[in-house]
Design an enzyme around this catalytic site. Sequence first.
Site, PDB file in Angstrom:
ATOM      1  N   HIS A  96      31.934 -13.985  -1.077  1.00 22.71           N
ATOM      2  CA  HIS A  96      32.276 -12.644  -0.592  1.00 22.71           C
ATOM      3  C   HIS A  96      33.801 -12.512  -0.621  1.00 22.71           C
ATOM      4  CE1 HIS A  96      28.250 -11.524   0.630  1.00 22.71           C
ATOM      5  NE2 HIS A  96      28.114 -12.691   1.236  1.00 22.71           N
ATOM      6  N   HIS A 106      26.388 -14.304  -6.352  1.00 19.64           N
ATOM      7  CA  HIS A 106      25.370 -15.199  -5.799  1.00 19.64           C
ATOM      8  C   HIS A 106      24.694 -15.951  -6.932  1.00 19.64           C
ATOM      9  CE1 HIS A 106      20.905 -15.581  -5.422  1.00 19.64           C
ATOM     10  NE2 HIS A 106      21.258 -16.343  -4.407  1.00 19.64           N
ATOM     11  N   ARG A 110      17.058 -24.301  -8.396  1.00 29.26           N
ATOM     12  CA  ARG A 110      16.219 -25.107  -7.520  1.00 29.26           C
ATOM     13  C   ARG A 110      15.120 -25.825  -8.307  1.00 29.26           C
ATOM     14  NH1 ARG A 110      15.789 -19.862  -7.373  1.00 29.26           N
ATOM     15  NH2 ARG A 110      13.778 -18.876  -7.803  1.00 29.26           N
ATOM     16  N   HIS A 142      26.888 -10.885 -18.073  1.00 26.45           N
ATOM     17  CA  HIS A 142      25.620 -10.926 -18.810  1.00 26.45           C
ATOM     18  C   HIS A 142      25.764 -11.664 -20.138  1.00 26.45           C
ATOM     19  CE1 HIS A 142      22.666  -8.543 -16.507  1.00 26.45           C
ATOM     20  NE2 HIS A 142      23.752  -8.029 -15.939  1.00 26.45           N
ATOM     21  N   HIS A 172      13.350   0.098   0.295  1.00 25.96           N
ATOM     22  CA  HIS A 172      13.544   1.077   1.363  1.00 25.96           C
ATOM     23  C   HIS A 172      14.775   1.950   1.118  1.00 25.96           C
ATOM     24  CE1 HIS A 172      15.955  -2.414   2.525  1.00 25.96           C
ATOM     25  NE2 HIS A 172      16.697  -1.622   3.285  1.00 25.96           N
TER      26      HIS A 172
END
Length: 308
Positions: A96, A106, A110, A142, A172
């Site tokens: 940030h 970000h 994994r 990209h 939302h």
Amino acid sequence: MTHRDKVLALMRAAQTELTTAFADCDGAARFRPHDWERPGGGGGWARILEDGAVFERAGVNVSAVRGTRIPPAISKKHDIDPGTGFFATGLSTVLHPLNPWVPAFHANFRYFEVDEGRTWWFGGGADMTPSYGFEEDARHLHRTLKECCDGFDPAFYPRAKRTCDEYFFLPHRQETRGVGGIFFDHLHPEGPGGWDRAFALVERGLGSLVTGYLPIVRRRAKTPYGERERRWQLLRRGRYVEFNLIHDRGTQFGLQTRGNTEAILMSLPPLASWSFDFRPEPDSEEERLAEFLRPREWLAAEPAEAGR
């Protein structure tokens, strides 16, 4: 060396490389360690930088957890007996920046094993979240990620990009979180050498983070800003928080497996804000961000002059 040991060694080496590169870019602050143990097995190594000259908060976390019962959400999603043992390791980094003209970033890669490694898969991705839109920045990220994916399969980038656009979406709010990137889960190539191919993709992905992001940081970090830009940045960070706490699978998995809460919530910005029914000024840079963030084929766009 077992598969799980090989992946964990990769994650720890990448953590060292990333913290060194990010601290050098910041120039004023250093990462401090926060190591932790997990009740039930495993633990992690968090590295946190705060209040720097470039990054208001940056974190690079590695975890390696194991248990005798797979988390319910994963058991249900992948149709695995809930009594099956598991091992999971991964690296997550979130940055940030202080300057509103520099995008947040970000990435997470994994590896998951169940049933003593008889079933396994990789996952990962990287994405960028600007408060102000620059086409050249989105194209640079990209392009870097596509080059990473092409070494695995030339058809992989379009799929991973589309999955990223769909995943980093706030239903939302009916808006995307940023300009996307790549995202993939349950990667398990069939046939001989499948594990090695997937491992090589993750290795390249981790290696692409510095070249994909830091040139953008250096390009924007000295852009002047004032109270208006800072207020807008904090409002956009609020949307970032909404996604991470409501929709992010990594956050949910970490909490479900009783991971370290501080390390899990390191992904949140140190400051964010919410303003009731905020509307940007018409025809402003802030208003144009909504159109800029619509999913598009960034690499198919016509080259443009540097800037918005």
